[in-house]
Design a protein around this motif. Structure first.
Motif, PDB file in Angstrom:
ATOM      1  N   UNK A 237       0.880  -1.175   0.133  1.00  0.00           N
ATOM      2  CA  UNK A 237      -0.012  -0.126   0.213  1.00  0.00           C
ATOM      3  C   UNK A 237       0.768   1.053  -0.048  1.00  0.00           C
ATOM      4  N   UNK A 238       0.674   2.099  -1.039  1.00  0.00           N
ATOM      5  CA  UNK A 238       1.580   3.142  -1.215  1.00  0.00           C
ATOM      6  C   UNK A 238       1.022   4.336  -1.053  1.00  0.00           C
ATOM      7  N   UNK A 239       1.809   5.360  -0.229  1.00  0.00           N
ATOM      8  CA  UNK A 239       1.568   6.529   0.146  1.00  0.00           C
ATOM      9  C   UNK A 239       1.859   7.641  -0.984  1.00  0.00           C
ATOM     10  N   UNK A 240       1.137   7.252  -2.099  1.00  0.00           N
ATOM     11  CA  UNK A 240       1.589   8.197  -3.292  1.00  0.00           C
ATOM     12  C   UNK A 240       0.705   9.499  -3.258  1.00  0.00           C
ATOM     13  N   UNK A 241       1.198  10.286  -3.997  1.00  0.00           N
ATOM     14  CA  UNK A 241       0.358  11.593  -4.145  1.00  0.00           C
ATOM     15  C   UNK A 241       0.073  11.998  -5.362  1.00  0.00           C
ATOM     16  N   UNK A 242       1.182  12.309  -6.415  1.00  0.00           N
ATOM     17  CA  UNK A 242       0.794  12.806  -7.946  1.00  0.00           C
ATOM     18  C   UNK A 242       1.175  11.861  -8.830  1.00  0.00           C
ATOM     19  N   UNK A 243       1.528  10.541  -8.324  1.00  0.00           N
ATOM     20  CA  UNK A 243       1.810   9.615  -9.352  1.00  0.00           C
ATOM     21  C   UNK A 243       1.883   8.055  -8.764  1.00  0.00           C
ATOM     22  N   UNK A 244       1.148   7.258  -9.326  1.00  0.00           N
ATOM     23  CA  UNK A 244       0.894   5.676  -8.800  1.00  0.00           C
ATOM     24  C   UNK A 244       2.059   4.971  -9.289  1.00  0.00           C
ATOM     25  N   UNK A 245       2.465   4.030  -8.594  1.00  0.00           N
ATOM     26  CA  UNK A 245       3.330   3.125  -9.094  1.00  0.00           C
ATOM     27  C   UNK A 245       2.869   2.500 -10.626  1.00  0.00           C
ATOM     28  N   UNK A 246       3.914   2.082 -11.467  1.00  0.00           N
ATOM     29  CA  UNK A 246       3.348   1.386 -12.797  1.00  0.00           C
ATOM     30  C   UNK A 246       3.973   0.170 -12.877  1.00  0.00           C
ATOM     31  N   UNK A 247       4.975  -0.154 -12.338  1.00  0.00           N
ATOM     32  CA  UNK A 247       5.663  -1.289 -12.228  1.00  0.00           C
ATOM     33  C   UNK A 247       7.241  -1.195 -12.596  1.00  0.00           C
ATOM     34  N   UNK A 248       8.139  -2.221 -12.211  1.00  0.00           N
ATOM     35  CA  UNK A 248       9.756  -1.815 -12.358  1.00  0.00           C
ATOM     36  C   UNK A 248      10.253  -0.574 -11.924  1.00  0.00           C
ATOM     37  N   UNK A 249       9.738  -0.300 -10.462  1.00  0.00           N
ATOM     38  CA  UNK A 249      10.481   0.462  -9.776  1.00  0.00           C
ATOM     39  C   UNK A 249      11.125  -0.014  -8.799  1.00  0.00           C
ATOM     40  N   UNK A 250      12.148   0.434  -8.184  1.00  0.00           N
ATOM     41  CA  UNK A 250      13.034  -0.197  -7.048  1.00  0.00           C
ATOM     42  C   UNK A 250      12.291   0.239  -5.820  1.00  0.00           C
ATOM     43  N   UNK A 251      12.386  -0.943  -4.812  1.00  0.00           N
ATOM     44  CA  UNK A 251      11.658  -0.945  -3.537  1.00  0.00           C
ATOM     45  C   UNK A 251      12.969  -1.013  -2.284  1.00  0.00           C
ATOM     46  N   UNK A 252      12.943   0.062  -1.722  1.00  0.00           N
ATOM     47  CA  UNK A 252      14.202   0.136  -0.771  1.00  0.00           C
ATOM     48  C   UNK A 252      13.629  -0.211   0.635  1.00  0.00           C
ATOM     49  N   UNK A 253      14.775  -0.652   1.505  1.00  0.00           N
ATOM     50  CA  UNK A 253      14.604  -0.509   2.997  1.00  0.00           C
ATOM     51  C   UNK A 253      15.658   0.238   3.518  1.00  0.00           C
ATOM     52  N   UNK A 254      15.646   1.302   4.058  1.00  0.00           N
ATOM     53  CA  UNK A 254      16.545   2.369   4.364  1.00  0.00           C
ATOM     54  C   UNK A 254      17.206   2.740   2.860  1.00  0.00           C
TER      55      UNK A 254
END
Length: 318
Positions: A237-254
């Motif tokens: 569940x993404x706290x997006x504001x002006x753009x949603x995820x589309x796919x193939x974006x990196x996910x980070x922990x710290x």
């Protein structure tokens, strides 16, 4: 929704069932039933994400993505056995998905068949008005739904018939983007996103549909002996504001990359932004706080259940 963009392959012949048992990793469905059908390569990785329908008259259908027809037919032909005939019906057959709590009521306006007796993951033939169709009780939206298959020459007339029958129920036509949003809320994967030839059943959750008790099928030994995957699919569940995820974006922990999104978008029923992602196993647990970089901007995200909308599945089993 128009589902003419699905591929449909007819399998028949004296050896049809045993061939499907070998070709597919799932259990072959009983007459009048439907199975989700992972197809593996010899190395145990995914070769297809299909649906297998047993019409009960000696014929089976495999359904998949229209743009993969050539790919699938080459695979079928490469592994074809005596006593099996495979016909690509994709040009000759089209159809619609009827979704929502009033779907059954609309169909009841058009047929004498007892629609309610056909439960989730069943398939059957019926007359809808003047049309002989094949129906399957499946849902990509998470709602009560029926896939209706008809001759391509009757497609336009069937559309008018369905719209007229559903007028008093407020029927509306929707496109693929609406369904993609709903399948995202249900956590349902699709080919080229959650499922590809480089992924294994264990990474994607498709191993739940594999019948390991079968004597043999393509890729069985390799899949059984495969190492536990380092990443698995999870819902964010993404706290997006002006753009949603589309796919193939990196996910980070710290500051460390721990995954990659495979799909994303806005869930209009839940009014939240979601992304499905392949995440390192230690971080793919509900409540884990992560960050997704969307269009170069870090957005907070949290791992939630894989099926945020109606997680019990009761709505599509009405």
């Amino acid at each position: 929704m128009d589902i003419t963009g699905y591929s449909r392959y007819e399998i028949k012949g004296s050896n049809a069932k045993s061939w499907l048992d070998y070709l597919l990793a799932c259990k072959t469905p009983e007459p009048g039933k439907v199975k989700l059908a992972p197809m593996l390569a010899e190395d145990g990785r995914l070769k297809g994400d299909l649906t297998c329908l047993n019409w009960g008259d000696g014929t089976y259908w495999l359904m998949g993505s229209y743009y993969l027809r050539g790919f699938h037919m080459r695979w079928f032909n490469d592994h074809l056995q005596d006593g099996v005939e495979v016909n690509d019906l994709s040009e000759a057959v089209g159809g619609f998905t009827l979704s929502g709590p009033n779907s059954r009521k609309i169909l009841n306006q058009l047929t004498k068949v007892d629609i309610e007796q056909h439960k989730m993951m069943s398939c059957f033939k019926a007359e809808l008005g003047m049309f002989n169709v094949r129906l399957a009780r499946m849902s990509l939206s998470g709602e009560l739904a029926y896939e209706i298959n008809c001759q391509s020459s009757e497609h336009a007339a069937l559309r008018r018939t369905l719209l007229a029958a559903g007028e008093n129920f407020g029927i509306k036509e929707i496109g693929s983007n609406a369904v993609l949003s709903m399948r995202l809320e249900k956590g349902i994967g699709i080919w080229s996103r959650e499922f590809t030839q480089s992924y294994t059943p264990g990474m994607t959750g498709l191993d739940r549909w594999i019948d390991w008790s079968k004597a043999d099928f393509i890729g069985k030994d390799a899949a059984l002996n495969a190492k536990t995957s380092s990443r698995v699919l999870a819902m964010l569940e993404v706290d997006a504001n002006d753009s949603d995820s589309h796919g193939f974006e990196p996910v980070f922990k710290n500051d460390r990359v721990v995954g990659m999104t495979t799909s994303g978008g806005y869930g209009h029923r839940l009014k939240k932004s979601f992304a499905i992602a392949l995440i390192d196993r230690p971080h793919a647990v509900e409540g884990q706080q992560l960050t997704v970089h969307i269009v170069g901007k870090a957005q907070s995200a949290v791992v939630v259940g894989l099926s945020p909308y109606d997680s019990s599945g009761n709505k599509m089993r009405l």
